[in-house]
Enzyme design. Structure first.
Site, short mmCIF file in Angstrom:
data_model
loop_
_atom_site.label_atom_id
_atom_site.label_comp_id
_atom_site.label_asym_id
_atom_site.label_seq_id
_atom_site.Cartn_x
_atom_site.Cartn_y
_atom_site.Cartn_z
N TYR A 1 -15.69 0.05 -0.96
CA TYR A 1 -14.49 -0.69 -0.49
C TYR A 1 -14.30 -0.46 1.01
CZ TYR A 1 -9.71 -1.34 0.93
OH TYR A 1 -8.60 -1.69 1.66
N LYS B 1 -14.74 -3.03 4.58
CA LYS B 1 -13.77 -3.22 5.70
C LYS B 1 -14.47 -2.99 7.04
CE LYS B 1 -10.21 -4.37 3.30
NZ LYS B 1 -9.77 -5.79 3.30
N SER C 1 -8.14 -1.62 7.09
CA SER C 1 -7.53 -0.43 6.49
C SER C 1 -7.85 0.82 7.30
CB SER C 1 -8.09 -0.25 5.06
OG SER C 1 -7.76 1.02 4.54
C1 WQD Z 1 -2.13 8.44 -1.87
C2 WQD Z 1 -2.00 9.94 -2.11
C3 WQD Z 1 -3.63 10.85 -3.63
C4 WQD Z 1 -2.17 8.79 -7.20
C5 WQD Z 1 -6.04 3.97 -0.91
C6 WQD Z 1 -7.09 3.26 -0.11
C7 WQD Z 1 -6.45 2.48 1.01
C8 WQD Z 1 -5.43 1.56 0.42
C9 WQD Z 1 -4.37 2.39 -0.30
C10 WQD Z 1 -6.21 -0.61 -0.18
C11 WQD Z 1 -3.36 10.63 -2.16
C12 WQD Z 1 -2.22 10.98 -4.19
C13 WQD Z 1 -2.33 9.23 -5.89
C14 WQD Z 1 -1.76 9.69 -8.19
C15 WQD Z 1 -1.68 11.43 -6.54
N1 WQD Z 1 -6.04 0.68 -0.50
N2 WQD Z 1 -2.09 10.53 -5.58
N3 WQD Z 1 -1.52 11.00 -7.83
O1 WQD Z 1 -6.03 6.89 -1.58
O2 WQD Z 1 -4.39 7.13 0.38
O3 WQD Z 1 -5.43 4.92 -0.07
O4 WQD Z 1 -5.06 3.08 -1.35
O5 WQD Z 1 -5.96 -1.19 0.83
O6 WQD Z 1 -7.43 1.73 1.67
O7 WQD Z 1 -7.95 4.23 0.45
O8 WQD Z 1 -3.74 5.80 -1.64
O9 WQD Z 1 -1.89 5.77 -3.26
O10 WQD Z 1 -4.26 6.20 -4.11
O11 WQD Z 1 -3.09 7.95 -2.81
O12 WQD Z 1 -1.47 12.62 -6.25
O13 WQD Z 1 -1.60 9.37 -9.41
O14 WQD Z 1 -1.42 10.15 -3.38
O15 WQD Z 1 -4.36 12.05 -3.87
O16 WQD Z 1 -3.21 11.90 -1.54
P1 WQD Z 1 -4.94 6.31 -0.73
P2 WQD Z 1 -3.24 6.39 -3.04
#
Ligand code: WQD
Length: 343
Positions: A151, A155, A126
């Site tokens: 997590y 990785k 990741s």
């Molecule tokens: C994306 C953006 C949030 C939810 C994580 C892990 C990564 C992978 C994918 C496993 C961010 C914003 C989110 C919400 C929001 N996981 N957001 N409202 O955190 O980039 O990555 O998940 O493999 O390893 O780190 O993904 O989709 O949670 O967030 O505003 O209800 O959306 O702040 O900027 P993230 P995400």
């Protein structure tokens, strides 16, 4: 054709990869403990490809289970290891579960590969390993930063374990794929992302809001140092991502590289903000997404997107889906879940 073992193969990225492997002519056996997925996914894969992948319900942290699997499937030539717990937030509250599940799974598989004639492992890593990058876009040469969650640490440690085992003389090879943000669903709407409970990731929460399961999408902060203040990510279509795994397997099994370990960033190279993504979804589907700006989410990276040039040139792979089409696929999947009464 060779048989590929796909651990975690009923999961989101795993299931899309099984489809692409079968369509490339590979035989597949899936092992999955169904802790974060459903056996129905095997039916969905069969509906898409017309071929039902072999499925073993089992836990890869149990060595006896894996020993029996390799005894039953003596033709496994490659492994794609998706099996892992992957919720960043949950990993902070349940570190032992995450270290045991993600690392013991990997150690068991690595220990069995050479004695069972397995030529290589594609490892699901990741962009989290880069933390908050010093600069964007991020290349494979970017420094690995201290993980901000157990997590992410699993990785990083997993990549080091693979490297140490191969440098200690293992015969097999490995291709490590660092995903950016996988999103969307198969265009058939037969498989897609199916999070248990309240989604942590943006797109499932967004589509559940769009269909009315959730009242409103919270946008976690608009006071970041970005053009519109919301965080920026590299959202990559899950089918484009799955196709990269098939290329990686071919690369290993056909010995196309003299390197025993290769690492690739898999992203589109485009940074997109949360607010921009909401707009793309609304324009692509014609469906409004009620949303409100709230406070930042702890641990969020401000901005991270990939430089995919190395994967483009060396793997001969490129993400080709448009974000609009990807959003339409996510929406079609959410509507299918509603039609089936699943959600
Ligand atoms: C994306 C953006 C949030 C939810 C994580 C892990 C990564 C992978 C994918 C496993 C961010 C914003 C989110 C919400 C929001 N996981 N957001 N409202 O955190 O980039 O990555 O998940 O493999 O390893 O780190 O993904 O989709 O949670 O967030 O505003 O209800 O959306 O702040 O900027 P993230 P995400």
């Amino acid at each position: 054709m060779d048989r590929i073992l796909v651990t975690g193969g009923t999961g989101y990225i795993g299931s899309h990869t099984v489809v692409e492997l079968q369509q490339a002519g590979y035989k597949v056996v899936i092992i999955d403990n169904l802790s974060n997925s459903s056996r129905d996914v095997v039916d969905g894969i069969e509906r898409i490809t017309g071929v039902r992948p072999d499925f073993v319900e089992g836990d890869c942290t149990d060595m006896e289970t894996l020993i029996k699997l390799f005894a039953d499937y003596k033709d496994i030539k490659g492994i794609i290891n998706f099996a892992a717990s992957k919720a960043v937030g949950e990993s902070v509250s349940k570190p032992i579960l995450y270290y045991r599940n993600n690392l013991v799974t990997l150690l068991n598989l690595l220990e069995l590969m050479d004695s069972n004639g397995v030529k290589g492992m594609v490892f699901s890593s990741s962009c989290t390993v880069y933390g908050e990058p010093d600069e964007n876009p991020v290349t494979e040469k970017a420094p690995i930063k201290k993980a901000t969650s157990p997590y992410g640490n699993t990785k990083q440690i997993s990549e080091e374990i693979i490297s140490d085992v191969i440098n200690a003389g293992a015969s097999f090879k490995s291709v490590i794929l660092r995903y950016f943000n996988p999103v969307g669903a198969h265009p058939s709407a037969e498989i897609g992302e199916l999070p248990n409970g309240v989604p942590q990731n943006l797109i499932p929460y967004l589509t559940q809001t769009a269909i009315g399961i959730r009242n409103e999408l919270s946008v976690f902060g608009d006071d970041y140092d970005t053009p519109d203040g919301s965080c920026i990510r590299d959202y990559i279509n899950v089918v484009d991502l799955a196709k990269a795994h098939v290329i990686a397997v071919e690369r290993m099994l056909q010995d196309k590289s003299e390197n025993k370990i290769e690492i690739f960033n898999l992203g589109t190279g485009q940074g997109v903000s949360v607010l921009e993504l909401i707009n793309v979804f609304e324009e692509a589907t014609g469906v409004k997404v009620p949303h409100r700006i709230v406070g930042r989410r702890a641990g969020d990276i401000e901005k991270v997107w990939a430089d995919p040039l190395y994967a483009n040139e060396v793997l001969g792979w490129k993400a080709t889906s448009t974000l609009a089409d990807t959003m339409r696929s996510a929406w079609a999947w959410q509507k299918r879940l509603r039609e089936r009464g699943i959600m």
